[in-house]
Design an enzyme around this catalytic site. Sequence first.
Site, PDB file in Angstrom:
ATOM      1  N   CYS A  77       0.844  -1.193   0.000  1.00 51.34           N
ATOM      2  CA  CYS A  77       0.000   0.000   0.000  1.00 51.34           C
ATOM      3  C   CYS A  77       0.883   1.247   0.000  1.00 51.34           C
ATOM      4  O   CYS A  77       1.778   1.373   0.831  1.00 51.34           O
ATOM      5  CB  CYS A  77      -0.883  -0.014   1.251  1.00 51.34           C
ATOM      6  SG  CYS A  77      -1.799   1.519   1.490  1.00 51.34           S
ATOM      7  N   CYS A  80       0.561   3.275   3.489  1.00 47.37           N
ATOM      8  CA  CYS A  80       1.131   2.869   4.785  1.00 47.37           C
ATOM      9  C   CYS A  80       2.144   1.734   4.685  1.00 47.37           C
ATOM     10  O   CYS A  80       2.620   1.250   5.709  1.00 47.37           O
ATOM     11  CB  CYS A  80       0.003   2.463   5.735  1.00 47.37           C
ATOM     12  SG  CYS A  80      -0.743   0.865   5.325  1.00 47.37           S
ATOM     13  N   CYS A 125      -6.992  -1.040   1.780  1.00 47.60           N
ATOM     14  CA  CYS A 125      -5.950  -1.501   2.695  1.00 47.60           C
ATOM     15  C   CYS A 125      -6.542  -1.688   4.093  1.00 47.60           C
ATOM     16  O   CYS A 125      -7.230  -0.806   4.606  1.00 47.60           O
ATOM     17  CB  CYS A 125      -4.833  -0.467   2.721  1.00 47.60           C
ATOM     18  SG  CYS A 125      -3.619  -0.753   4.014  1.00 47.60           S
ATOM     19  N   CYS A 128      -4.665   1.241   6.615  1.00 47.27           N
ATOM     20  CA  CYS A 128      -4.940   2.691   6.556  1.00 47.27           C
ATOM     21  C   CYS A 128      -6.274   2.983   5.875  1.00 47.27           C
ATOM     22  O   CYS A 128      -6.651   4.150   5.738  1.00 47.27           O
ATOM     23  CB  CYS A 128      -3.807   3.433   5.844  1.00 47.27           C
ATOM     24  SG  CYS A 128      -3.750   3.149   4.062  1.00 47.27           S
ATOM     25  N   CYS A 148      -8.801  -5.626  -9.342  1.00 47.41           N
ATOM     26  CA  CYS A 148      -8.429  -4.600 -10.308  1.00 47.41           C
ATOM     27  C   CYS A 148      -7.917  -3.392  -9.522  1.00 47.41           C
ATOM     28  O   CYS A 148      -8.707  -2.691  -8.892  1.00 47.41           O
ATOM     29  CB  CYS A 148      -9.657  -4.247 -11.147  1.00 47.41           C
ATOM     30  SG  CYS A 148      -9.327  -3.075 -12.453  1.00 47.41           S
TER      31      CYS A 148
HETATM   32 ZN   LIG Z   1      -2.470   1.195   3.711  1.00 50.22          ZN
END
Ligand SMILES: [Zn+2]
Length: 161
Positions: A77, A80, A125, A128, A148
Amino acid sequence: MDRRHLMTLLASMGLAKSAEAAAPAASATKIEPVRLTDAQWKQRLSPAQYRVLRKEGTEPPGSSALDREKRVGIYQCTGCNLPLFASSTKYDSGTGWPSFYQPLPGALGTKTDFKMLLPRTEYHCARCEGHQGHVFSDGPPPTGKRYCNNGVALTFVPDAG
Ligand SMILES: [Zn+2]
């Protein structure tokens, strides 16, 4: 809940905040949330990253170099640094967006959105809550899922070995 439990809970939430800059979670079983203010996210992210991760935007297809990334590694991610996908689950969906058939265990949360009128499953995510993309049911075996993903929301970390 008694007062002592409440204080313990508050203390652990405080710890979660300060752990945000730490390395990616070694285990997917316990993910401490990352919570920043809108201003802090704006500071941390580029405008394109902010628009996707925090405003559920979608990047133009074919705009991310990660769509063509073929090296072995981990996709994290961008918000984070939580590892979300392994390169072994990436495939060429032909859509112009990086696509995966399976996330790492516990890495994502989902919700249903109606932005395109028909319901779609949004995913983000787990740490976060940054928006990553949408999951569809037309992916390849073994899951039949197509995650996707916006490339701008991912950071690729090549496998050093
Ligand atoms: Zn994250």
